[in-house]
Write a protein that holds these residues in place. Structure first.
Motif, PDB file in Angstrom:
ATOM      1  N   UNK A 164     -11.901  -3.912  34.766  1.00  0.00           N
ATOM      2  CA  UNK A 164     -12.438  -3.760  36.163  1.00  0.00           C
ATOM      3  C   UNK A 164     -12.048  -5.046  36.745  1.00  0.00           C
ATOM      4  N   UNK A 165     -11.087  -4.702  38.062  1.00  0.00           N
ATOM      5  CA  UNK A 165     -10.317  -5.519  38.395  1.00  0.00           C
ATOM      6  C   UNK A 165     -10.984  -5.754  39.929  1.00  0.00           C
ATOM      7  N   UNK A 166     -10.553  -7.251  40.408  1.00  0.00           N
ATOM      8  CA  UNK A 166     -11.120  -7.418  41.848  1.00  0.00           C
ATOM      9  C   UNK A 166     -10.857  -6.666  43.061  1.00  0.00           C
ATOM     10  N   UNK A 167      -9.266  -6.121  43.036  1.00  0.00           N
ATOM     11  CA  UNK A 167      -9.062  -5.083  43.744  1.00  0.00           C
ATOM     12  C   UNK A 167     -10.013  -3.974  44.274  1.00  0.00           C
ATOM     13  N   UNK A 168     -10.270  -3.383  42.938  1.00  0.00           N
ATOM     14  CA  UNK A 168     -11.124  -2.232  42.730  1.00  0.00           C
ATOM     15  C   UNK A 168     -12.313  -2.424  43.181  1.00  0.00           C
ATOM     16  N   UNK A 169     -13.072  -3.609  42.774  1.00  0.00           N
ATOM     17  CA  UNK A 169     -14.393  -4.109  43.227  1.00  0.00           C
ATOM     18  C   UNK A 169     -14.392  -4.230  44.662  1.00  0.00           C
ATOM     19  N   UNK A 170     -13.665  -4.898  45.144  1.00  0.00           N
ATOM     20  CA  UNK A 170     -13.546  -5.263  46.775  1.00  0.00           C
ATOM     21  C   UNK A 170     -13.351  -4.125  47.599  1.00  0.00           C
ATOM     22  N   UNK A 171     -12.654  -3.288  47.017  1.00  0.00           N
ATOM     23  CA  UNK A 171     -12.546  -1.842  47.737  1.00  0.00           C
ATOM     24  C   UNK A 171     -13.858  -1.117  47.973  1.00  0.00           C
ATOM     25  N   UNK A 172     -14.567  -0.935  46.522  1.00  0.00           N
ATOM     26  CA  UNK A 172     -15.704  -0.329  46.569  1.00  0.00           C
ATOM     27  C   UNK A 172     -16.891  -1.024  47.343  1.00  0.00           C
TER      28      UNK A 172
END
Length: 301
Positions: free
Chosen positions: A246-254
């Motif tokens: 689970x990576x930061x770009x994915x979390x930030x986009x969500x």
């Protein structure tokens, strides 16, 4: 107001073939993160938190921690399986960490102020830290706010293999609109840059596209939201249980689309370079020597 620099240094460096976080590549034996720390201190950061493996603690203290502790407050956080949220227990044979969201959460007990996040094995440039420091001071009291330093895709690829980048779009107000973690990006002999994960021949990407190099700025309220999202990811059945992250770009986009998180894209003239493959090392060593020769950095950090 304090500002903290969180340095993610627990990665395995598998593509590089060794522990690149502590490889001495500066002209006087500096390791790459020393440049980030130097630039951050110059920009006004007054605390550094290293996210490492427990087994590396003594090495980190000896190589860099004890030295910088004379200038800034220093803490060590450990990205290990015993600090996953909800008491989650990974598969017995899994050795791979759970990604950059887990890395950031490992440091939550040490951070109560706006903070920046970087990789240990990237060079971000002095201007980037100045821009981020200014933004973090403005972030005080703004709980649903974040920021990122963006770089041009063409300046972040490697001739020696594929790389993963968070490809970004921003809106008319300069806020991040979308970030997509994109795998297997490679410059091709025809001069194009392609996403080879999308198809066999690859999808051509805009060389001037903005990409995330994991230089983020967050308010401390980020931690509880990130912990909930990581736990949901761990409890889901998405992806290979032995490899998924689970990576930061994915979390930030969500968080942007689900919670209205506003992420300011910081403009800077800073140049990025880093080491993904062992063959990248010579180029980075030459660039660092040029910076020392030009007086950007003192003879020894």
């Amino acid at each position: 107001m304090k500002t903290t620099l969180l340095i993610m240094a627990a990665g395995l460096g598998s593509r590089y073939g060794g522990n690149k976080q502590i490889d001495r590549i500066g002209p006087n034996g500096e390791i790459l993160m020393e440049y980030s720390i130097h630039d951050a201190v110059e920009a006004g950061f007054d605390k550094v938190v290293f996210v490492i493996k427990r087994a590396m603690a003594d090495t980190f203290r000896e190589m860099v921690g004890d030295k910088i502790a004379k200038k800034v407050e220093v803490h060590y956080a450990f990205q290990e399986y015993d600090n996953l949220p909800g008491g989650f227990v990974p598969p017995a044979d899994r050795t791979k960490p759970y990604g950059t969201v887990h890395a950031v959460l490992a440091a939550k007990e040490f951070i109560q102020e706006p903070f920046a996040v970087i990789n240990a094995d990237d060079y971000y440039g002095r201007d980037a830290f100045t821009a981020m420091a200014d933004c973090l001071h403005e972030m005080q009291g703004k709980e649903n706010a974040a920021s990122m330093v963006a770089y041009y895709l063409r300046n972040t690829v490697s001739e020696n293999g594929t790389v993963t980048r968070g490809v970004c779009e921003k809106d008319a107000d300069g806020n991040l609109k979308k970030v997509v973690e994109t795998y297997k990006i490679k410059p091709m002999p025809d001069g194009t840059i392609r996403d080879l994960n999308a198809s066999e021949e690859g999808v051509i990407l805009d060389p001037d596209a903005l990409v995330s190099m994991n230089f983020w700025g967050f308010h401390p309220s980020f931690f509880p939201a990130a912990e909930k999202k990581l736990l949901a990811f761990l409890q889901s059945d998405a992806g290979d249980p032995m490899k998924r992250e689970y990576v930061l770009p994915t979390l930030v986009d969500e968080m942007m689309h689900e919670q209205g998180l506003k992420v300011k894209v910081l403009s800077t003239n800073a140049v990025w370079f880093g080491i993904t493959y062992r063959e990248d090392k010579e180029y980075v060593m030459n660039e660092l020597k040029k910076l020392h020769d030009a007086g950007v950095y003192p003879p020894a950090l």
